[in-house]
Write an enzyme that holds these catalytic residues in place. Structure first.
Site, short mmCIF file in Angstrom:
data_model
loop_
_atom_site.label_atom_id
_atom_site.label_comp_id
_atom_site.label_asym_id
_atom_site.label_seq_id
_atom_site.Cartn_x
_atom_site.Cartn_y
_atom_site.Cartn_z
N GLY A 14 0.83 -1.21 0.00
CA GLY A 14 0.00 0.00 0.00
C GLY A 14 0.86 1.25 0.00
O GLY A 14 0.44 2.30 0.50
N SER A 16 1.69 3.07 -2.49
CA SER A 16 1.46 3.98 -3.62
C SER A 16 0.68 5.23 -3.22
O SER A 16 0.64 6.20 -3.96
CB SER A 16 0.68 3.24 -4.72
OG SER A 16 -0.59 2.83 -4.22
N VAL A 65 -2.94 -7.88 -2.05
CA VAL A 65 -2.58 -8.46 -0.75
C VAL A 65 -3.60 -9.47 -0.23
O VAL A 65 -3.33 -10.17 0.75
CB VAL A 65 -2.33 -7.37 0.33
CG1 VAL A 65 -1.11 -6.54 0.01
CG2 VAL A 65 -3.57 -6.51 0.57
N ASN A 91 1.14 -2.54 5.39
CA ASN A 91 0.35 -1.32 5.57
C ASN A 91 -0.94 -1.28 4.75
O ASN A 91 -1.89 -0.60 5.15
CB ASN A 91 1.25 -0.12 5.19
CG ASN A 91 0.45 1.13 4.94
OD1 ASN A 91 0.10 1.85 5.87
ND2 ASN A 91 0.10 1.40 3.68
N SER A 143 -4.56 0.70 13.75
CA SER A 143 -5.38 1.93 13.85
C SER A 143 -5.80 2.09 15.31
O SER A 143 -5.75 1.13 16.08
CB SER A 143 -6.64 1.79 12.98
OG SER A 143 -7.46 2.93 13.11
N TYR A 157 -14.05 -3.09 10.06
CA TYR A 157 -12.73 -2.45 10.01
C TYR A 157 -12.06 -2.49 11.39
O TYR A 157 -10.89 -2.89 11.53
CB TYR A 157 -12.88 -1.00 9.54
CG TYR A 157 -11.60 -0.21 9.57
CD1 TYR A 157 -10.62 -0.42 8.60
CD2 TYR A 157 -11.35 0.74 10.57
CE1 TYR A 157 -9.43 0.30 8.62
CE2 TYR A 157 -10.17 1.45 10.59
CZ TYR A 157 -9.21 1.23 9.62
OH TYR A 157 -8.03 1.93 9.66
N ALA A 159 -12.65 -4.48 13.84
CA ALA A 159 -12.29 -5.86 14.19
C ALA A 159 -10.99 -6.26 13.48
O ALA A 159 -10.11 -6.92 14.06
CB ALA A 159 -13.42 -6.81 13.81
N LYS A 161 -8.53 -4.30 12.56
CA LYS A 161 -7.38 -3.57 13.10
C LYS A 161 -7.02 -4.09 14.50
O LYS A 161 -5.84 -4.15 14.86
CB LYS A 161 -7.70 -2.07 13.12
CG LYS A 161 -7.86 -1.48 11.73
CD LYS A 161 -6.52 -1.28 11.05
CE LYS A 161 -6.43 -1.75 9.65
NZ LYS A 161 -5.12 -1.54 9.04
N ILE A 190 -5.35 10.48 9.84
CA ILE A 190 -4.20 10.96 9.07
C ILE A 190 -4.71 11.39 7.69
O ILE A 190 -5.49 10.65 7.07
CB ILE A 190 -3.16 9.82 8.90
CG1 ILE A 190 -2.83 9.16 10.25
CG2 ILE A 190 -1.92 10.33 8.19
CD1 ILE A 190 -2.22 10.05 11.29
P1 NAP Z 1 -5.30 4.91 1.09
O1 NAP Z 1 -4.85 6.32 0.96
O2 NAP Z 1 -6.61 4.52 0.51
O3 NAP Z 1 -4.16 3.93 0.54
C1 NAP Z 1 -4.35 2.54 0.62
C2 NAP Z 1 -3.19 1.83 -0.03
O4 NAP Z 1 -3.40 0.40 0.07
C3 NAP Z 1 -3.05 2.14 -1.52
O5 NAP Z 1 -1.70 2.10 -1.87
C4 NAP Z 1 -3.80 0.98 -2.16
O6 NAP Z 1 -3.36 0.81 -3.50
C5 NAP Z 1 -3.39 -0.16 -1.24
N1 NAP Z 1 -4.32 -1.31 -1.29
C6 NAP Z 1 -5.64 -1.33 -0.98
N2 NAP Z 1 -6.13 -2.55 -1.20
C7 NAP Z 1 -5.11 -3.32 -1.65
C8 NAP Z 1 -5.00 -4.67 -2.08
N3 NAP Z 1 -6.05 -5.52 -2.08
N4 NAP Z 1 -3.79 -5.12 -2.48
C9 NAP Z 1 -2.71 -4.29 -2.51
N5 NAP Z 1 -2.76 -3.01 -2.12
C10 NAP Z 1 -3.95 -2.53 -1.70
O7 NAP Z 1 -5.41 4.50 2.64
P2 NAP Z 1 -4.61 5.03 3.93
O8 NAP Z 1 -5.48 6.00 4.61
O9 NAP Z 1 -3.25 5.42 3.56
O10 NAP Z 1 -4.58 3.70 4.80
C11 NAP Z 1 -3.42 2.87 4.81
C12 NAP Z 1 -3.42 2.03 6.08
O11 NAP Z 1 -3.47 2.91 7.21
C13 NAP Z 1 -4.61 1.09 6.20
O12 NAP Z 1 -4.17 -0.13 6.76
C14 NAP Z 1 -5.51 1.81 7.18
O13 NAP Z 1 -6.31 0.93 7.92
C15 NAP Z 1 -4.51 2.49 8.06
N6 NAP Z 1 -5.04 3.66 8.78
C16 NAP Z 1 -5.36 4.82 8.13
C17 NAP Z 1 -5.81 5.92 8.87
C18 NAP Z 1 -6.10 7.25 8.22
O14 NAP Z 1 -6.51 8.16 8.95
N7 NAP Z 1 -5.89 7.43 6.94
C19 NAP Z 1 -5.98 5.80 10.25
C20 NAP Z 1 -5.67 4.60 10.87
C21 NAP Z 1 -5.18 3.54 10.14
P3 NAP Z 1 -4.30 0.12 -4.65
O15 NAP Z 1 -5.68 0.63 -4.44
O16 NAP Z 1 -3.66 0.50 -5.93
O17 NAP Z 1 -4.19 -1.34 -4.41
#
Ligand code: NAP
Length: 259
Positions: A14, A16, A65, A91, A143, A157, A159, A161, A190
């Site tokens: 993840g 990208s 993934v 991630n 998270s 979600y 559950a 995390k 974030i």
């Molecule tokens: P995001 O901006 O939507 O990015 C998600 C990333 O995961 C992208 O690179 C996406 O690329 C990749 N991804 C999603 N499904 C995938 C799959 N099946 N196979 C391979 N790659 C996959 O999300 P984010 O906010 O950065 O979240 C990233 C992590 O942080 C997650 O685990 C999330 O639970 C955690 N998190 C985020 C926050 C927040 O506030 N943003 C808070 C707590 C925890 P593709 O779609 O191209 O596959």
């Protein structure tokens, strides 16, 4: 100052977009050899170009993934291209919102597969490479939602995390024989592409409920991940750190208003 990770071999799933891209950027500045794994090729290529400019030897890998074979192939190819593996940042994740009255079994399974089963897949795939290296580091992006807090629409979600934190306890014990640690970062809210999709109102209300009065930056999470990946964190395993600007601290709205 932690010792530089220059030349280490790192995978960020993840990587990208969003938090993963922030983690990748922080590692890139260290001069690591880096694989960015995700599904969308164009977004992977853009991230790889950014990381190369930031100082990494970077490559991309198209990987889903949720698919064990795809993850195994991605990890093996990354290790082959980068002369082994030192750090896995598990991630990749999704956070679709749906209340339980409308949630289907497929909704539940999709979130579990992407967020939790994937963590197991990537760690399992990395083990032979850590064994070969004689050491390793895993950093999982969990998270606050689930392990500490709740939010309507995110039962599945939360559950997933919380499940990641359960997973790392036993994983830490099993990985110890390979001189490998596994720890989790627990982000608050974030600013990422994914979070922005929840809308302006969500972002504004959320910022107001955080003692530091701002949403987090992706590099706030990258810095915590870098610490867990450092040599200096070598005696920490099976643990987690909350990075949330104090979001989980106020006992009440009044407590928040009084600061
Ligand atoms: P995001 O901006 O939507 O990015 C998600 C990333 O995961 C992208 O690179 C996406 O690329 C990749 N991804 C999603 N499904 C995938 C799959 N099946 N196979 C391979 N790659 C996959 O999300 P984010 O906010 O950065 O979240 C990233 C992590 O942080 C997650 O685990 C999330 O639970 C955690 N998190 C985020 C926050 C927040 O506030 N943003 C808070 C707590 C925890 P593709 O779609 O191209 O596959």
């Amino acid at each position: 100052m932690p010792k530089s990770l220059k030349g280490r071999s790192v995978i960020v799933t993840g990587g990208s977009k969003g938090i993963g891209r922030g983690i990748a950027r922080v590692f890139a500045r260290e001069g690591v050899r880096l694989t960015i794994a995700a599904r969308n090729r164009a977004e992977i290529d853009a991230a790889v170009a950014e990381m190369a400019a930031a100082g990494a030897t970077a490559r991309g890998a198209v990987c889903d993934v949720t698919d064990m074979e795809s993850v195994q192939r991605m990890v093996d190819e990354a290790a082959a291209a980068q002369g082994g593996l030192d750090v896995l940042c598990a991630n990749a994740g999704i956070f679709p919102q749906v209340k339980m009255v409308e949630m289907s079994a497929a909704d539940w399974d999709h979130v579990m597969a992407t967020n939790l089963r994937s963590t197991f897949f990537s760690v399992k795939a990395a083990i032979p490479h850590f064994e070969k290296r004689g050491k390793g580091r895993v950093v999982v992006t969990s998270s606050i939602t689930g392990p500490v807090t709740g939010y309507p629409g995110w039962a599945h979600y939360g559950a997933s995390k919380a499940g990641q934190l359960g997973f790392i306890k036993t994983a830490a014990m099993e990985l110890a024989r390979y001189n490998t640690t596994i720890n989790a970062v627990m982000p608050g809210n974030i600013v990422t592409e994914g979070l922005q999709g929840l809308g302006e109102d969500y972002l504004k209300t959320m910022a107001a409920s955080i003692p530091l009065k701002r949403l987090g930056d992706v590099e706030d999470i990258g810095n915590a991940a870098l610490f867990f990946a450092s040599d200096e964190a070598g005696y920490i395993t099976g643990q987690q750190i909350v990075v949330d600007g104090g979001q989980i601290l106020p006992e009440s709205l009044e407590a928040l208003a009084s600061i």
